[in-house]
Scaffold this motif. Structure first.
Motif, PDB file in Angstrom:
ATOM      1  N   VAL A 151       0.845  -1.195   0.000  1.00  0.00           N
ATOM      2  CA  VAL A 151       0.000   0.000   0.000  1.00  0.00           C
ATOM      3  C   VAL A 151       0.882   1.247   0.000  1.00  0.00           C
ATOM      4  O   VAL A 151       1.693   1.437   0.905  1.00  0.00           O
ATOM      5  CB  VAL A 151      -0.948   0.025   1.225  1.00  0.00           C
ATOM      6  N   THR A 152       0.696   2.069  -1.035  1.00  0.00           N
ATOM      7  CA  THR A 152       1.424   3.334  -1.139  1.00  0.00           C
ATOM      8  C   THR A 152       0.432   4.423  -1.532  1.00  0.00           C
ATOM      9  O   THR A 152      -0.319   4.260  -2.497  1.00  0.00           O
ATOM     10  CB  THR A 152       2.534   3.239  -2.215  1.00  0.00           C
ATOM     11  N   ASP A 195      -2.328   5.317  -0.268  1.00  0.00           N
ATOM     12  CA  ASP A 195      -3.689   4.768  -0.215  1.00  0.00           C
ATOM     13  C   ASP A 195      -4.057   3.913  -1.425  1.00  0.00           C
ATOM     14  O   ASP A 195      -5.235   3.622  -1.646  1.00  0.00           O
ATOM     15  CB  ASP A 195      -4.740   5.872  -0.029  1.00  0.00           C
ATOM     16  N   LYS A 196      -3.067   3.504  -2.197  1.00  0.00           N
ATOM     17  CA  LYS A 196      -3.316   2.642  -3.358  1.00  0.00           C
ATOM     18  C   LYS A 196      -2.696   1.273  -3.094  1.00  0.00           C
ATOM     19  O   LYS A 196      -1.588   1.162  -2.612  1.00  0.00           O
ATOM     20  CB  LYS A 196      -2.737   3.269  -4.622  1.00  0.00           C
ATOM     21  N   VAL A 197      -3.457   0.250  -3.451  1.00  0.00           N
ATOM     22  CA  VAL A 197      -3.011  -1.124  -3.215  1.00  0.00           C
ATOM     23  C   VAL A 197      -2.437  -1.699  -4.494  1.00  0.00           C
ATOM     24  O   VAL A 197      -3.069  -1.645  -5.560  1.00  0.00           O
ATOM     25  CB  VAL A 197      -4.205  -1.999  -2.744  1.00  0.00           C
ATOM     26  N   SER A 198      -1.250  -2.267  -4.386  1.00  0.00           N
ATOM     27  CA  SER A 198      -0.665  -2.998  -5.504  1.00  0.00           C
ATOM     28  C   SER A 198      -1.278  -4.395  -5.503  1.00  0.00           C
ATOM     29  O   SER A 198      -0.944  -5.233  -4.656  1.00  0.00           O
ATOM     30  CB  SER A 198       0.858  -3.087  -5.356  1.00  0.00           C
ATOM     31  N   ILE A 199      -2.170  -4.628  -6.434  1.00  0.00           N
ATOM     32  CA  ILE A 199      -2.891  -5.901  -6.466  1.00  0.00           C
ATOM     33  C   ILE A 199      -1.933  -7.066  -6.693  1.00  0.00           C
ATOM     34  O   ILE A 199      -2.047  -8.112  -6.054  1.00  0.00           O
ATOM     35  CB  ILE A 199      -3.997  -5.865  -7.548  1.00  0.00           C
ATOM     36  N   SER A 200      -0.960  -6.884  -7.579  1.00  0.00           N
ATOM     37  CA  SER A 200      -0.026  -7.987  -7.857  1.00  0.00           C
ATOM     38  C   SER A 200       0.767  -8.354  -6.600  1.00  0.00           C
ATOM     39  O   SER A 200       0.964  -9.540  -6.323  1.00  0.00           O
ATOM     40  CB  SER A 200       0.914  -7.615  -9.003  1.00  0.00           C
ATOM     41  N   ARG A 201       1.210  -7.368  -5.831  1.00  0.00           N
ATOM     42  CA  ARG A 201       1.941  -7.659  -4.587  1.00  0.00           C
ATOM     43  C   ARG A 201       1.015  -8.233  -3.528  1.00  0.00           C
ATOM     44  O   ARG A 201       1.405  -9.127  -2.781  1.00  0.00           O
ATOM     45  CB  ARG A 201       2.621  -6.397  -4.075  1.00  0.00           C
ATOM     46  N   LEU A 202      -0.198  -7.704  -3.475  1.00  0.00           N
ATOM     47  CA  LEU A 202      -1.169  -8.189  -2.492  1.00  0.00           C
ATOM     48  C   LEU A 202      -1.451  -9.670  -2.705  1.00  0.00           C
ATOM     49  O   LEU A 202      -1.450 -10.456  -1.759  1.00  0.00           O
ATOM     50  CB  LEU A 202      -2.476  -7.383  -2.594  1.00  0.00           C
ATOM     51  N   SER A 225      -6.543 -10.562   3.628  1.00  0.00           N
ATOM     52  CA  SER A 225      -7.716 -10.009   4.313  1.00  0.00           C
ATOM     53  C   SER A 225      -7.318  -8.966   5.347  1.00  0.00           C
ATOM     54  O   SER A 225      -7.949  -7.908   5.460  1.00  0.00           O
ATOM     55  CB  SER A 225      -8.506 -11.115   5.011  1.00  0.00           C
ATOM     56  N   CYS A 226      -6.274  -9.243   6.098  1.00  0.00           N
ATOM     57  CA  CYS A 226      -5.838  -8.303   7.140  1.00  0.00           C
ATOM     58  C   CYS A 226      -5.263  -7.026   6.530  1.00  0.00           C
ATOM     59  O   CYS A 226      -5.494  -5.933   7.061  1.00  0.00           O
ATOM     60  CB  CYS A 226      -4.819  -8.976   8.052  1.00  0.00           C
ATOM     61  N   ILE A 227      -4.553  -7.154   5.439  1.00  0.00           N
ATOM     62  CA  ILE A 227      -4.023  -5.975   4.744  1.00  0.00           C
ATOM     63  C   ILE A 227      -5.174  -5.128   4.233  1.00  0.00           C
ATOM     64  O   ILE A 227      -5.174  -3.901   4.380  1.00  0.00           O
ATOM     65  CB  ILE A 227      -3.071  -6.400   3.610  1.00  0.00           C
ATOM     66  N   LEU A 228      -6.177  -5.767   3.636  1.00  0.00           N
ATOM     67  CA  LEU A 228      -7.339  -5.028   3.142  1.00  0.00           C
ATOM     68  C   LEU A 228      -8.082  -4.336   4.288  1.00  0.00           C
ATOM     69  O   LEU A 228      -8.518  -3.189   4.152  1.00  0.00           O
ATOM     70  CB  LEU A 228      -8.285  -5.950   2.372  1.00  0.00           C
ATOM     71  N   ASN A 229      -8.211  -5.020   5.397  1.00  0.00           N
ATOM     72  CA  ASN A 229      -8.861  -4.400   6.557  1.00  0.00           C
ATOM     73  C   ASN A 229      -8.079  -3.188   7.050  1.00  0.00           C
ATOM     74  O   ASN A 229      -8.668  -2.153   7.357  1.00  0.00           O
ATOM     75  CB  ASN A 229      -9.027  -5.412   7.691  1.00  0.00           C
ATOM     76  N   ARG A 230      -6.766  -3.299   7.112  1.00  0.00           N
ATOM     77  CA  ARG A 230      -5.951  -2.165   7.561  1.00  0.00           C
ATOM     78  C   ARG A 230      -6.073  -1.013   6.576  1.00  0.00           C
ATOM     79  O   ARG A 230      -6.196   0.141   6.962  1.00  0.00           O
ATOM     80  CB  ARG A 230      -4.489  -2.571   7.725  1.00  0.00           C
ATOM     81  N   TRP A 231      -6.056  -1.343   5.295  1.00  0.00           N
ATOM     82  CA  TRP A 231      -6.174  -0.320   4.254  1.00  0.00           C
ATOM     83  C   TRP A 231      -7.516   0.397   4.371  1.00  0.00           C
ATOM     84  O   TRP A 231      -7.583   1.627   4.344  1.00  0.00           O
ATOM     85  CB  TRP A 231      -6.003  -0.983   2.889  1.00  0.00           C
ATOM     86  N   LEU A 232      -8.609  -0.368   4.525  1.00  0.00           N
ATOM     87  CA  LEU A 232      -9.934   0.238   4.686  1.00  0.00           C
ATOM     88  C   LEU A 232      -9.996   1.105   5.940  1.00  0.00           C
ATOM     89  O   LEU A 232     -10.582   2.184   5.935  1.00  0.00           O
ATOM     90  CB  LEU A 232     -11.015  -0.842   4.729  1.00  0.00           C
ATOM     91  N   HIS A 233      -9.373   0.631   7.006  1.00  0.00           N
ATOM     92  CA  HIS A 233      -9.360   1.406   8.245  1.00  0.00           C
ATOM     93  C   HIS A 233      -8.615   2.723   8.047  1.00  0.00           C
ATOM     94  O   HIS A 233      -9.033   3.759   8.573  1.00  0.00           O
ATOM     95  CB  HIS A 233      -8.717   0.600   9.383  1.00  0.00           C
ATOM     96  N   SER A 234      -7.536   2.687   7.278  1.00  0.00           N
ATOM     97  CA  SER A 234      -6.789   3.932   7.033  1.00  0.00           C
ATOM     98  C   SER A 234      -7.607   4.926   6.217  1.00  0.00           C
ATOM     99  O   SER A 234      -7.454   6.128   6.366  1.00  0.00           O
ATOM    100  CB  SER A 234      -5.456   3.644   6.335  1.00  0.00           C
ATOM    101  N   ILE A 235      -8.486   4.430   5.385  1.00  0.00           N
ATOM    102  CA  ILE A 235      -9.324   5.302   4.555  1.00  0.00           C
ATOM    103  C   ILE A 235     -10.532   5.804   5.342  1.00  0.00           C
ATOM    104  O   ILE A 235     -10.853   6.998   5.328  1.00  0.00           O
ATOM    105  CB  ILE A 235      -9.797   4.557   3.290  1.00  0.00           C
TER     106      ILE A 235
END
Length: 166
Positions: free
Chosen positions: A113-114, A116-123, A132-142
């Motif tokens: 995540v850079t 607020d953008k997620v690199s789908i290939s790295r994810l 799932s946890c990365i997505l949750n953290r990302w959503l929480h940051s937004i």
């Protein structure tokens, strides 16, 4: 709290109940009686002749928490009167697992995540749980304080989109 969060749907971290000690920025909240039931407190107060006041809203079943207390908890207590201690133990186990997983997320999050953008290939190179946890953290940051608007169905939807895209 744990049952309500399971029914509502939450993140791995979100299924936990209350911690005995939780930090809120510049202060901490201490819950020294977290393992003590209301009945035990009322018995103690009665024996010691200590007056107390109960908030009338505690009996209002319009509130979800009160419906759980009034209708669900008594059924669970019929099965095991110490069920509250089992929930407390479950909460502690979830906390330990969550702490471990969060450390793993910490190791990779900034690479994925850079700005607020997620690199789908790295994810997608990560383990399913970490995704799932990365997505949750990302959503929480937004969403920040509005994170209650997000539940496990939202993360599932994102995962379904990602899996259909590959």
């Amino acid at each position: 709290t744990i049952l309500m969060r399971i029914v509502r749907g939450a993140s791995f971290h979100g299924y936990r109940g209350f911690d005995q000690i939780s930090s809120r920025g510049k202060y901490s909240i201490l819950r020294p009686l977290i393992q003590v039931t209301k009945e035990e407190i009322l018995t103690y107060l009665s024996k010691k002749n200590v007056p107390y006041v109960e908030d009338s809203s505690n009996n209002d079943v319009q509130y979800t928490r009160n419906r759980y207390r009034k209708f669900i908890l008594p059924i669970l207590k019929e099965e095991d009167n110490n069920v509250h201690l089992k929930f407390y133990k479950f909460n502690n186990i979830l906390s330990e697992y969550n702490d471990f997983v969060e450390k793993q997320v910490d190791k990779v999050y900034d690479e994925i995540v850079t700005d607020d953008k997620v690199s789908i290939s790295r994810l997608l190179k990560q383990d399913k749980l970490l995704i799932s946890c990365i997505l949750n953290r990302w959503l929480h940051s937004i969403y920040g304080q509005d994170i209650n608007l997000i539940n496990d169905k939202h993360v599932e939807s994102i995962l379904n989109l990602l899996n259909n895209k590959t």
